[in-house]
Scaffold this motif. Sequence first.
Motif, PDB file in Angstrom:
ATOM      1  N   ASP A  10      32.393  48.628  47.633  1.00  0.00           N
ATOM      2  CA  ASP A  10      32.320  47.941  46.344  1.00  0.00           C
ATOM      3  C   ASP A  10      30.907  47.416  46.116  1.00  0.00           C
ATOM      4  O   ASP A  10      30.569  46.289  46.476  1.00  0.00           O
ATOM      5  CB  ASP A  10      33.351  46.804  46.293  1.00  0.00           C
ATOM      6  CG  ASP A  10      34.774  47.340  46.294  1.00  0.00           C
ATOM      7  OD1 ASP A  10      35.007  48.421  45.711  1.00  0.00           O
ATOM      8  OD2 ASP A  10      35.655  46.690  46.885  1.00  0.00           O
ATOM      9  N   LYS A  32      36.371  54.176  50.421  1.00  0.00           N
ATOM     10  CA  LYS A  32      37.028  53.994  49.124  1.00  0.00           C
ATOM     11  C   LYS A  32      35.983  53.780  48.033  1.00  0.00           C
ATOM     12  O   LYS A  32      35.129  52.905  48.130  1.00  0.00           O
ATOM     13  CB  LYS A  32      37.979  52.791  49.187  1.00  0.00           C
ATOM     14  CG  LYS A  32      38.830  52.650  47.938  1.00  0.00           C
ATOM     15  CD  LYS A  32      39.919  51.614  48.123  1.00  0.00           C
ATOM     16  CE  LYS A  32      39.466  50.215  47.846  1.00  0.00           C
ATOM     17  NZ  LYS A  32      39.118  49.944  46.437  1.00  0.00           N
ATOM     18  N   THR A 118      46.697  42.517  45.338  1.00  0.00           N
ATOM     19  CA  THR A 118      46.720  41.529  46.435  1.00  0.00           C
ATOM     20  C   THR A 118      46.048  40.210  46.039  1.00  0.00           C
ATOM     21  O   THR A 118      46.132  39.230  46.777  1.00  0.00           O
ATOM     22  CB  THR A 118      46.026  42.113  47.681  1.00  0.00           C
ATOM     23  OG1 THR A 118      44.835  42.785  47.277  1.00  0.00           O
ATOM     24  CG2 THR A 118      46.909  43.096  48.379  1.00  0.00           C
ATOM     25  N   ARG A 179      41.934  40.187  56.163  1.00  0.00           N
ATOM     26  CA  ARG A 179      40.934  39.145  56.395  1.00  0.00           C
ATOM     27  C   ARG A 179      40.897  38.763  57.865  1.00  0.00           C
ATOM     28  O   ARG A 179      41.948  38.710  58.518  1.00  0.00           O
ATOM     29  CB  ARG A 179      41.257  37.887  55.562  1.00  0.00           C
ATOM     30  CG  ARG A 179      41.016  38.084  54.058  1.00  0.00           C
ATOM     31  CD  ARG A 179      39.538  38.291  53.817  1.00  0.00           C
ATOM     32  NE  ARG A 179      39.194  38.613  52.448  1.00  0.00           N
ATOM     33  CZ  ARG A 179      39.028  39.853  51.964  1.00  0.00           C
ATOM     34  NH1 ARG A 179      39.223  40.904  52.742  1.00  0.00           N
ATOM     35  NH2 ARG A 179      38.652  40.045  50.728  1.00  0.00           N
ATOM     36  N   GLN A 188      41.031  37.153  47.128  1.00  0.00           N
ATOM     37  CA  GLN A 188      42.268  37.684  47.704  1.00  0.00           C
ATOM     38  C   GLN A 188      43.240  36.539  48.005  1.00  0.00           C
ATOM     39  O   GLN A 188      42.831  35.470  48.459  1.00  0.00           O
ATOM     40  CB  GLN A 188      41.985  38.480  48.979  1.00  0.00           C
ATOM     41  CG  GLN A 188      41.167  39.752  48.761  1.00  0.00           C
ATOM     42  CD  GLN A 188      41.978  40.883  48.123  1.00  0.00           C
ATOM     43  OE1 GLN A 188      43.023  40.656  47.521  1.00  0.00           O
ATOM     44  NE2 GLN A 188      41.470  42.105  48.231  1.00  0.00           N
ATOM     45  N   GLY A 208      36.987  45.663  52.742  1.00  0.00           N
ATOM     46  CA  GLY A 208      35.734  45.709  51.994  1.00  0.00           C
ATOM     47  C   GLY A 208      34.761  44.673  52.515  1.00  0.00           C
ATOM     48  O   GLY A 208      34.115  44.862  53.557  1.00  0.00           O
ATOM     49  N   ARG A 209      34.716  43.524  51.822  1.00  0.00           N
ATOM     50  CA  ARG A 209      33.685  42.516  52.099  1.00  0.00           C
ATOM     51  C   ARG A 209      33.579  42.053  53.553  1.00  0.00           C
ATOM     52  O   ARG A 209      32.449  41.844  54.027  1.00  0.00           O
ATOM     53  CB  ARG A 209      33.881  41.327  51.144  1.00  0.00           C
ATOM     54  CG  ARG A 209      33.510  41.693  49.709  1.00  0.00           C
ATOM     55  CD  ARG A 209      34.081  40.723  48.701  1.00  0.00           C
ATOM     56  NE  ARG A 209      35.529  40.882  48.567  1.00  0.00           N
ATOM     57  CZ  ARG A 209      36.287  40.179  47.731  1.00  0.00           C
ATOM     58  NH1 ARG A 209      35.727  39.275  46.955  1.00  0.00           N
ATOM     59  NH2 ARG A 209      37.584  40.396  47.664  1.00  0.00           N
TER      60      ARG A 209
HETATM   61  O1  C5P Z   1      36.524  43.125  49.810  1.00  0.00           O
HETATM   62  P1  C5P Z   1      38.000  43.311  50.002  1.00  0.00           P
HETATM   63  O2  C5P Z   1      38.379  43.572  51.455  1.00  0.00           O
HETATM   64  O3  C5P Z   1      38.823  42.229  49.346  1.00  0.00           O
HETATM   65  O4  C5P Z   1      38.306  44.676  49.221  1.00  0.00           O
HETATM   66  C1  C5P Z   1      39.609  45.139  48.976  1.00  0.00           C
HETATM   67  C2  C5P Z   1      39.536  46.399  48.180  1.00  0.00           C
HETATM   68  O5  C5P Z   1      40.855  46.874  47.956  1.00  0.00           O
HETATM   69  C3  C5P Z   1      38.886  46.260  46.820  1.00  0.00           C
HETATM   70  O6  C5P Z   1      38.134  47.447  46.611  1.00  0.00           O
HETATM   71  C4  C5P Z   1      40.024  46.179  45.843  1.00  0.00           C
HETATM   72  O7  C5P Z   1      39.710  46.781  44.608  1.00  0.00           O
HETATM   73  C5  C5P Z   1      41.105  46.997  46.553  1.00  0.00           C
HETATM   74  N1  C5P Z   1      42.481  46.656  46.227  1.00  0.00           N
HETATM   75  C6  C5P Z   1      43.012  45.398  46.445  1.00  0.00           C
HETATM   76  N2  C5P Z   1      44.324  45.141  46.126  1.00  0.00           N
HETATM   77  C7  C5P Z   1      45.114  46.101  45.629  1.00  0.00           C
HETATM   78  C8  C5P Z   1      44.582  47.379  45.414  1.00  0.00           C
HETATM   79  C9  C5P Z   1      43.264  47.630  45.743  1.00  0.00           C
HETATM   80  O8  C5P Z   1      42.302  44.515  46.944  1.00  0.00           O
HETATM   81  N3  C5P Z   1      46.380  45.857  45.386  1.00  0.00           N
END
Ligand code: C5P
Length: 229
Positions: A10, A32, A118, A179, A188, A208-209
């Motif tokens: 992202d 992703k 989420t 996390r 989140q 992601g992060r």
């Molecule tokens: O940075 P983080 O770990 O929160 O990233 C989660 C990724 O998963 C993001 O790219 C977000 O768009 C995606 N996602 C999510 N929840 C969902 C579907 C997709 O967090 N239900």
Amino acid sequence: MSAKLIVALDTDELQVVEKLIDQLSSIVKIFKVGSQLFTACGPEVLQVVQQKGAEAFLDLKFHDIPNTVSHAMEAACRYKPLMITVHTLGGSQMLRSAVQARNHVGSSAKILGVTILTSLDKGALEEIGLSASVNEEVLCLAQMAQAAGLDGVVASPQETVILRQSLGEDFIIVTPGIRPSGPMNDDQRRTMQAKEAVMAGASYIVVGRPITQSPDPLAQAKKILEEIG
Ligand code: C5P
């Protein structure tokens, strides 16, 4: 436990993407591409992922009338992603159209239905007029997705146990909202640690992060992979 790790790229910047894949591709095989990166850099970014030897997960969460989603799905399949997301709240006819379009072009991409994001909790669901519990809403949407022919769903790790029980062993369950232990101030809400998510029955975890914004993304990814065995 045999879940796979997917890293969410992202960012707006191609240079950041290239650096992250170069750092991580020895141990991470799926990246992703979501709406931020796709909108900033265009579909070519999928080729960048693939040319570096990894698989692309195209997470654009299509949510529109069936005809539009059908054509968007055909277009998305041309980039040969491993997985593509649609939003289950688009309804069963939209989901069936997405599956038909994928089959029509002979693509092997897996279609996953996003259930309840989420980042949403019970209060946020009430605000948009959904009065059932998060678990009930997610289960209802996931069952509809399975009946429409989708290959899997995206849901919080907190719902994974009930989804796995209801949907069987072969249905793909992808869980973002992962996390590390300790507080992390971001958007989140329905989160869990990687190991718990995998033990609950996730097929893939999306991170992601916690990895991409770490000072040492490779060390962070290794730590998560060690946790999930
Ligand atoms: O940075 P983080 O770990 O929160 O990233 C989660 C990724 O998963 C993001 O790219 C977000 O768009 C995606 N996602 C999510 N929840 C969902 C579907 C997709 O967090 N239900």
